[in-house]
Design a protein around this motif. Structure first.
Motif, PDB file in Angstrom:
ATOM      1  N   LEU A   1     101.972 -37.850  31.333  1.00 39.55           N
ATOM      2  CA  LEU A   1     102.698 -37.376  32.304  1.00 39.55           C
ATOM      3  C   LEU A   1     103.939 -38.590  33.417  1.00 39.55           C
ATOM      4  CD1 LEU A   1      99.816 -35.485  33.679  1.00 39.55           C
ATOM      5  CD2 LEU A   1     101.749 -34.965  32.080  1.00 39.55           C
ATOM      6  N   ILE A   2     103.566 -39.756  33.423  1.00 45.83           N
ATOM      7  CA  ILE A   2     104.897 -40.441  34.275  1.00 45.83           C
ATOM      8  C   ILE A   2     105.051 -41.456  33.120  1.00 45.83           C
ATOM      9  CG2 ILE A   2     103.795 -40.001  36.587  1.00 45.83           C
ATOM     10  CD1 ILE A   2     102.424 -42.356  36.222  1.00 45.83           C
ATOM     11  N   GLY A   3     106.353 -41.908  33.686  1.00 45.95           N
ATOM     12  CA  GLY A   3     106.299 -42.914  32.314  1.00 45.95           C
ATOM     13  C   GLY A   3     105.874 -44.570  32.680  1.00 45.95           C
ATOM     14  N   ALA A   4     106.414 -45.653  32.104  1.00 45.71           N
ATOM     15  CA  ALA A   4     105.456 -47.463  32.360  1.00 45.71           C
ATOM     16  C   ALA A   4     105.750 -47.570  33.406  1.00 45.71           C
ATOM     17  CB  ALA A   4     105.998 -48.042  30.988  1.00 45.71           C
ATOM     18  N   GLU A   5     107.749 -46.891  33.820  1.00 43.81           N
ATOM     19  CA  GLU A   5     107.909 -47.975  35.129  1.00 43.81           C
ATOM     20  C   GLU A   5     107.501 -47.603  36.242  1.00 43.81           C
ATOM     21  OE1 GLU A   5     112.562 -47.527  34.821  1.00 43.81           O
ATOM     22  OE2 GLU A   5     112.997 -49.193  32.794  1.00 43.81           O
ATOM     23  N   LEU A   6     107.165 -45.804  36.382  1.00 40.50           N
ATOM     24  CA  LEU A   6     106.380 -45.379  38.367  1.00 40.50           C
ATOM     25  C   LEU A   6     105.760 -45.785  37.741  1.00 40.50           C
ATOM     26  CD1 LEU A   6     107.043 -43.457  40.106  1.00 40.50           C
ATOM     27  CD2 LEU A   6     106.354 -41.936  38.210  1.00 40.50           C
TER      28      LEU A   6
ATOM     29  N   ARG B   1      91.081 -47.585  44.450  1.00 43.98           N
ATOM     30  CA  ARG B   1      90.780 -46.977  43.086  1.00 43.98           C
ATOM     31  C   ARG B   1      90.734 -45.939  42.790  1.00 43.98           C
ATOM     32  NH1 ARG B   1      90.914 -49.428  38.301  1.00 43.98           N
ATOM     33  NH2 ARG B   1      88.867 -48.836  36.559  1.00 43.98           N
ATOM     34  N   LEU B   2      90.417 -44.626  42.980  1.00 43.68           N
ATOM     35  CA  LEU B   2      90.420 -43.676  42.559  1.00 43.68           C
ATOM     36  C   LEU B   2      92.250 -43.020  41.943  1.00 43.68           C
ATOM     37  CD1 LEU B   2      87.471 -41.683  44.300  1.00 43.68           C
ATOM     38  CD2 LEU B   2      87.492 -42.415  42.640  1.00 43.68           C
ATOM     39  N   GLU B   3      92.621 -43.425  43.247  1.00 38.66           N
ATOM     40  CA  GLU B   3      93.758 -43.195  43.605  1.00 38.66           C
ATOM     41  C   GLU B   3      94.647 -43.534  41.467  1.00 38.66           C
ATOM     42  OE1 GLU B   3      98.046 -44.297  45.308  1.00 38.66           O
ATOM     43  OE2 GLU B   3      96.005 -44.510  46.458  1.00 38.66           O
ATOM     44  N   GLU B   4      93.910 -45.151  41.219  1.00 33.16           N
ATOM     45  CA  GLU B   4      94.123 -45.898  40.455  1.00 33.16           C
ATOM     46  C   GLU B   4      93.803 -45.506  39.053  1.00 33.16           C
ATOM     47  OE1 GLU B   4      94.394 -50.967  39.185  1.00 33.16           O
ATOM     48  OE2 GLU B   4      92.346 -50.082  39.967  1.00 33.16           O
ATOM     49  N   ARG B   5      92.365 -44.335  39.523  1.00 35.75           N
ATOM     50  CA  ARG B   5      92.290 -43.915  37.657  1.00 35.75           C
ATOM     51  C   ARG B   5      92.838 -42.836  37.598  1.00 35.75           C
ATOM     52  NH1 ARG B   5      85.738 -44.460  38.877  1.00 35.75           N
ATOM     53  NH2 ARG B   5      84.986 -46.587  38.212  1.00 35.75           N
ATOM     54  N   GLU B   6      93.653 -42.269  38.292  1.00 38.87           N
ATOM     55  CA  GLU B   6      94.635 -41.284  38.414  1.00 38.87           C
ATOM     56  C   GLU B   6      96.215 -41.199  37.804  1.00 38.87           C
ATOM     57  OE1 GLU B   6      93.687 -37.786  38.197  1.00 38.87           O
ATOM     58  OE2 GLU B   6      91.897 -38.525  38.754  1.00 38.87           O
ATOM     59  N   TYR B   7      96.656 -42.575  38.176  1.00 35.51           N
ATOM     60  CA  TYR B   7      97.677 -42.829  37.686  1.00 35.51           C
ATOM     61  C   TYR B   7      97.921 -43.391  36.259  1.00 35.51           C
ATOM     62  CZ  TYR B   7      99.238 -43.186  42.711  1.00 35.51           C
ATOM     63  OH  TYR B   7      99.449 -42.423  43.655  1.00 35.51           O
ATOM     64  N   ASP B   8      96.201 -44.470  36.122  1.00 31.38           N
ATOM     65  CA  ASP B   8      96.400 -44.384  34.994  1.00 31.38           C
ATOM     66  C   ASP B   8      95.609 -43.084  33.946  1.00 31.38           C
ATOM     67  OD1 ASP B   8      96.423 -47.253  35.680  1.00 31.38           O
ATOM     68  OD2 ASP B   8      94.346 -47.227  35.770  1.00 31.38           O
ATOM     69  N   ALA B   9      95.306 -42.724  34.542  1.00 35.02           N
ATOM     70  CA  ALA B   9      95.175 -41.311  33.499  1.00 35.02           C
ATOM     71  C   ALA B   9      96.579 -40.694  32.877  1.00 35.02           C
ATOM     72  CB  ALA B   9      94.189 -40.260  34.204  1.00 35.02           C
ATOM     73  N   MET B  10      97.119 -40.626  34.320  1.00 37.72           N
ATOM     74  CA  MET B  10      98.722 -39.383  33.662  1.00 37.72           C
ATOM     75  C   MET B  10     100.067 -40.436  33.157  1.00 37.72           C
ATOM     76  SD  MET B  10      99.848 -38.367  37.969  1.00 37.72           S
ATOM     77  CE  MET B  10      98.624 -37.206  38.506  1.00 37.72           C
TER      78      MET B  10
END
Length: 837
Positions: free
Chosen positions: A667-672, A653-662
Motif C-alpha cells: 500500500l505504501i512504497g519503500a521511500e514513504l 509501537r502500534l503505529e509502527e506496526r501499521e506502517y510495516d503492514a502497509m
C-alpha cells in the motif's frame, strides 16, 4: 616475511579454528584442548620439517610458521583486552552481586592462595629466589574455566553456578596479572625476597589507578556513543576502541593495571549501555563482541601452543619434579578454598552453598591456558630477568598448562558423568515427560486438521497416525510413571514455567520498545531470580524472590541515607523514578500472565495447580499495586507523567506496526515507509528521556496534601517541609524497638505499620502518626512498631514536633484522640497545659 605467505598462514589458522569446534563436539573434549593440540602439532611439525631431509618443499612454510611475530605484547595488548571486555559485556552484573562472596573468593582469594602456595613450595624445592617462585605462582594461578562453563550450560546446570564460574574467569585474570606485574618488577629490580610491605605499597596504585582509568574512559565512550544516535556501526567502532585505549593509558601513562582498567570499562559499559543505547544497537554490539572474542580466544590459544615444542626442547630431568611440585601445590590451594573456606563461609551464612559435586567439577575444571602461556612468554622476553629464571618459568608454566589441558581437560566430561551432573534431575525429567506428552497431543490434533484440509490419501494418513500414536503413547506412559513426582513437585514446575513466561513477555516488550530500555537488565534479573527461586525453593523461593523485586534493595537504602544525612537527593530521585518504571512494567506483565496459566499450565499440571498459580499471581499483583499506589500518593504528578509516557510509547509501537503492514501489503512504497519510520524514531527519541523527579518539590506537595498539616500557614509549612526527613521502609522493617529512647515522631505518607504493646496490636495507615506518646511522656518506648507494607514515612525530631504541636490544633486533636484510645489521661501528656508542650 612475505605478506602473501603470512596472509595464507593466518587464513589457514582461521580454517583450523572453524574446524576445531565441531571436532571438539564430536570428540566430546573441551574446545580449548583441541586448539592447544592443533597448535602443538603445527609447531612440532614445523620444527620436524626443518630438521628432516625428507622434503625441502615445505621448508618456506615451516620457516614462516616459526617466524610468526608471536610476542607477549601481541597477547597482552591485542587479544587479552578483547577477551576480558567481551566477558564483562556478557555478565549479568546485578545477579552476580547476589553471589559476590564466592566469586571474590574463587577469583581473588584463590589466586592469592595459589600464588603463595606454589611460590613457597618451589622456594623449598628449588634454588630459585623467592621473588621468582612467587612470579611463577602468579603465572600459573589464573584458570581458564570456559570449558567448564560450556559443559555446565550444556547439562542445564544451575545458573548460579555458571555465574560464579564466569565471574571467576573474569576476575582471576585481573588478579593474577596484577600480581604478575608486581612480582616481575621485584625480579627485574633484583629484589630476591620481597616483603609484604613492599608488595602492598604498589598494589593500591595498580588497582585504584586501573579502576579510575577504566571508569573515566567508559563514561567518555558512552557519552560519545549516545551522541551517535542511530548509527550502529559508529557505536560499535567506539566500543572496539574503548578496551585498547583504556589498557594502553593505564599501562603506559598512569602506571596502573591495564587489565583492571579494561574490566572496569567493560563493567561500566555493561551498566550504562542498555539505558543509553537503543535495544537493537546494544544487541548488535554484543553480537560483534561475541565474534571478536571467539576469534581472539582461539588465536591466542593456538598461537601460544605453537611455542610449546620450542620451549620443551630445553627441559631437563629435574624439571619434571618441579612441575610435579607446581601441580600438587596448585591443586592443594584450590582444595583448601573449595573444601575449607567456601564451606566455612556458607556455614556462617556469608556465601550460598555450593554442592559437593559442583565443587569437585570446579576443582578438576581449573584448566590453565593461553593467559598462563602469554605471561610466561613475557618473562622470557624480559631483558632484566636471569636466564635460568626465564628457562624455568617457561618450562614450569608450559608443563603445568599441558597437564591441566591433557589430563584434566580430557577427563573432565568423565568426571562430570561420574558425578551425575550430566543427567536431568527428577523434577526436570518429570517436567520433560509431561511437556512432551501435552505437546505431542497438540501436534496430533493439528496434524489431523491439516490432513483433513489437504485431503491426503487415507492409507498414508492412517499409517502415519498409527506411528505418531505409538510415540504419543510412549510419552504418556513416561509421564504416568512420574506421577508421584508430579504430585509432589508440579507446583514448583508450574512456577518455573510461569517465571519463564514472564521473562519471555519482558523480552517481547523490550523488543517492541514499549518497556523502558533503561531498566531492561534489572527487570530481566528479577525474572531470573524468580526462576531460580522456584527451582531451588519451590513456592517459598518464588514468593521470596517476588518480595525482593518489589522491596527496597541495598542500593536504595544507601541512597536514602545519602538523602537523609547529607541532603544529597540525586541518587534517591533517580532510583525512585526507576522504581516507578519498574512497578508499572511489572503490573502490565503480571496481568498478561493469567492467560498463560489458563492456556498452557492448566493443560500440563491440572486445574488445582492453575488455581493456585492464579492466587499467587494475584498476591504479587496486589503487592505491586500497593507499592505503586504508595508512590502515586507521594508523587501524584510524576506518576501521571510516566503513565502518559507509557501510553505514547505504546501508541508509537502500534503505529509502527501499521506502517510495516502497509509496506508488506504494497500500500505504501519503500521511500514513504522510510520517511514514516524516521518520524517515529524522532518522536521515540523524545520519549526515551524520562522526566526528572524532583524530591524537594514532591515532598512539598506531599506535605501540602497531608491532613494533619492543613491548618499551618505558608511560611511555617515551608519550614516544616525542610525539617521533615523522608524515610523509605520495607515490609518487616522494625521502626521502633521496645524500651528505646524516644527522639522522633513518624508521619505515615503511604503504606501501613503495626504496633505491639502489652499483648495488644493495632495498625496505622496513611495520614496517621506514631511515636508521639513516648516523646511527650519522656519515657522509654513501650511498643514495638514494624512496617507491614512498603511504606514512606516523614520523620520529625522531638524539638520540632513540640513546636508543631503548639501551632497546629489538628495535630493536638490527633494526639488527644490517640491518648483517649489508649486510656492515657491528657494531663499525663501535657502536665502544664498544651501551651507549654
Amino acid at each position: 616475511m612475505d605478506i602473501v605467505l603470512l596472509t595464507a598462514i593466518i587464513a589457514s589458522l582461521f580454517l583450523l579454528i572453524g574446524a576445531a569446534e565441531p571436532l571438539a563436539a564430536r570428540l566430546r573434549l573441551p574446545y580449548t584442548v583441541i586448539l592447544a593440540v592443533l597448535g602443538i602439532l603445527i609447531g612440532g611439525g614445523a620444527i620436524f620439517l626443518l630438521r628432516t631431509e625428507l622434503t625441502d618443499a615445505l621448508n618456506p612454510v615451516a620457516e614462516a610458521i616459526l617466524a610468526l611475530p608471536i610476542r607477549s605484547n601481541v597477547f597482552l595488548y591485542v587479544f587479552l583486552p578483547t577477551l576480558l571486555f567481551q566477558v564483562t559485556l556478557g555478565m549479568n552484573l546485578r545477579r552476580m552481586l547476589d553471589d559476590w562472596v564466592p566469586i571474590l573468593v574463587l577469583a581473588v582469594v584463590a589466586v592469592v592462595v595459589a600464588t603463595l602456595s606454589v611460590g613457597y613450595a618451589l622456594s623449598w624445592a628449588s634454588a630459585l629466589p623467592l621473588a621468582a617462585c612467587l612470579l611463577i605462582g602468579a603465572i600459573v594461578s589464573t584458570t581458564d574455566p570456559s570449558a567448564v562453563v560450556s559443559i555446565f550450560r550444556s547439562i542445564s546446570a544451575p545458573r548460579r553456578l555458571a555465574r560464579i564460574i564466569e565471574g571467576e574467569s573474569l576476575l582471576n585474570d585481573a588478579a593474577a596479572i596484577a600480581l604478575f606485574g608486581l612480582f616481575i618488577g621485584f625480579v627485574m629490580l633484583g629484589v630476591p625476597d620481597p616483603t609484604l610491605r613492599e608488595a602492598l605499597t604498589r598494589f593500591p596504585l595498580l588497582i585504584g589507578g586501573g579502576i579510575l582509568t577504566g571508569w573515566v574512559a567508559a563514561r567518555l565512550a558512552v557519552g560519545m556513543m549516545s551522541l551517535f544516535g542511530r548509527y550502529d556501526l559508529a557505536q560499535i567502532s567506539v566500543s572496539v576502541a574503548l578496551p585498547y585505549l583504556a589498557f594502553i593509558i593505564a599501562e603506559r601513562i598512569v602506571g596502573a593495571s591495564g587489565v583492571i582498567a579494561v574490566v572496569t570499562a567493560g563493567l561500566t559499559l555493561n551498566l550504562m549501555g542498555p539505558g543509553r543505547l537503543p535495544p537493537a544497537s546494544w544487541a548488535n554490539l554484543r553480537e560483534v563482541w561475541d565474534l571478536l572474542a571467539h576469534w581472539a580466544g582461539a588465536l591466542i590459544f593456538i598461537l601460544a601452543a605453537l611455542l610449546i615444542p620450542r620451549i620443551l626442547e630445553e627441559v631437563r630431568i629435574g624439571d619434571f619434579a618441579l612441575i610435579g611440585v607446581v601441580i600438587l601445590a596448585a591443586l592443594a590451594a584450590r582444595v583448601l578454598i573449595l573444601y575449607g573456606l567456601l564451606p566455612l563461609l556458607s556455614l556462617i551464612r556469608l556465601s550460598p552453598v555450593v554442592e559437593r559435586p559442583y565443587r569437585v567439577a570446579i576443582l578438576w575444571g581449573g584448566l590453565r591456558g593461553a593467559v598462563t602461556l602469554a605471561l610466561a612468554l613475557a618473562v622470557t622476553e624480559s631483558v632484566g630477568v636471569p636466564v635460568e629464571v626465564k628457562r624455568l618459568v617457561a618450562i614450569l608454566a608450559t608443563g603445568f598448562t599441558l597437564f591441566t589441558l591433557i589430563v584434566q581437560g580430557t577427563t573432565l566430561r568423565w568426571v562430570i558423568r561420574r558425578l551425575g551432573l550430566d543427567r536431568l534431575s527428577p523434577i526436570d525429567q518429570a517436567l520433560s515427560n509431561q511437556v512432551i506428552a501435552v505437546a505431542l497431543q497438540t501436534v496430533r490434533e493439528d496434524v489431523a486438521r491439516t490432513t483433513e484440509n489437504y485431503e491426503l490419501t487415507r492409507d498414508i494418513v492412517r499409517s502415519e497416525a498409527k506411528r505418531f500414536g505409538e510415540r504419543l503413547d510412549g510419552a504418556v506412559k513416561a509421564a504416568e510413571e512420574n506421577a508421584e513426582i508430579l504430585d509432589r513437585d508440579r507446583i514448583t514446575l508450574g512456577l518455573i514455567a510461569l517465571a519463564g513466561a514472564e521473562r519471555d513477555a519482558i523480552l517481547a516488550r523490550i523488543r517492541d520498545r514499549t518497556m523502558s530500555s533503561t531498566l531492561s537488565e534489572r527487570i530481566l534479573s528479577d525474572a531470573d531470580r524468580l526462576i531460580e527461586g522456584a527451582r531451588t525453593g519451590g513456592r517459598l523461593g518464588y514468593q521470596r524472590a517476588a518480595r525482593v523485586s518489589v522491596g527496597y534493595g541495598r542500593t536504595f537504602r544507601m541512597a536514602v541515607r545519602l538523602h537523609n544525612r547529607l541532603r544529597f537527593s540525586r541518587p534517591l530521585g533517580r532510583m525512585t523514578a526507576d522504581r516507578f518504571d519498574l512497578l508499572l512494567s511489572q503490573r502490565l506483565i503480571l496481568r498478561d500472565l493469567h492467560g498463560f496459566i489458563d492456556g498452557r499450565i492448566r493443560r500440563i499440571h491440572g486445574r488445582r495447580v492453575a488455581d493456585l498459580l492464579h492466587e499467587l499471581l494475584a498476591r504479587r499483583a496486589e503487592a505491586v499495586d500497593t507499592a505503586l499506589e504508595g508512590l502515586r500518593l507521594q508523587y501524584p504528578g510524576y506518576a501521571e507523567e510516566l503513565e502518559r509516557r507509557f501510553i505514547r510509547r505504546t501508541a508509537l509501537r502500534l503505529e509502527e506496526r501499521e506502517y510495516d503492514a502497509m509496506r508488506e501489503d504494497g500500500l505504501i512504497g519503500a521511500e514513504l515507509h522510510a520517511t514514516l519510520m524516521q518520524d517515529i524514531a524522532r518522536r521515540r527519541a523524545g520519549l526515551d528521556s524520562r522526566p526528572r523527579l524532583d524530591l524537594a518539590v514532591e515532598k512539598a506537595e506531599l506535605v501540602r496534601c497531608f491532613p494533619l498539616f492543613d491548618d499551618i500557614d505558608g511560611k511555617a509549612r515551608k519550614r516544616l517541609t525542610r525539617a521533615l526527613v523522608t524515610r523509605y521502609v520495607n515490609a518487616g522493617d522494625v521502626l521502633i524497638r521496645k524500651d528505646s529512647q524516644p527522639r522522633s515522631v513518624f508521619f505515615i505518607a503511604s503504606g501501613a505499620v503495626e504496633a505491639e504493646s502489652a499483648g495488644q496490636t493495632w495498625r496505622l495507615g496513611r495520614g496517621e502518626m506514631f511515636g508521639q506518646m513516648a516523646v511527650l511522656m519522656q519515657k522509654p518506648r513501650r511498643a514495638e512498631v514494624r512496617a507491614i507494607a512498603p511504606s514512606t514515612l516523614l520523620v520529625l525530631d522531638e524539638a520540632r514536633f513540640r513546636r508543631l504541636l503548639r501551632r497546629s490544633p489538628a495535630v493536638q486533636a490527633a494526639v488527644l484522640d490517640s491518648a483517649r484510645k489508649r486510656g492515657i489521661a491528657p494531663e499525663t501528656l501535657f502536665p502544664e497545659g498544651l501551651d507549654a508542650a
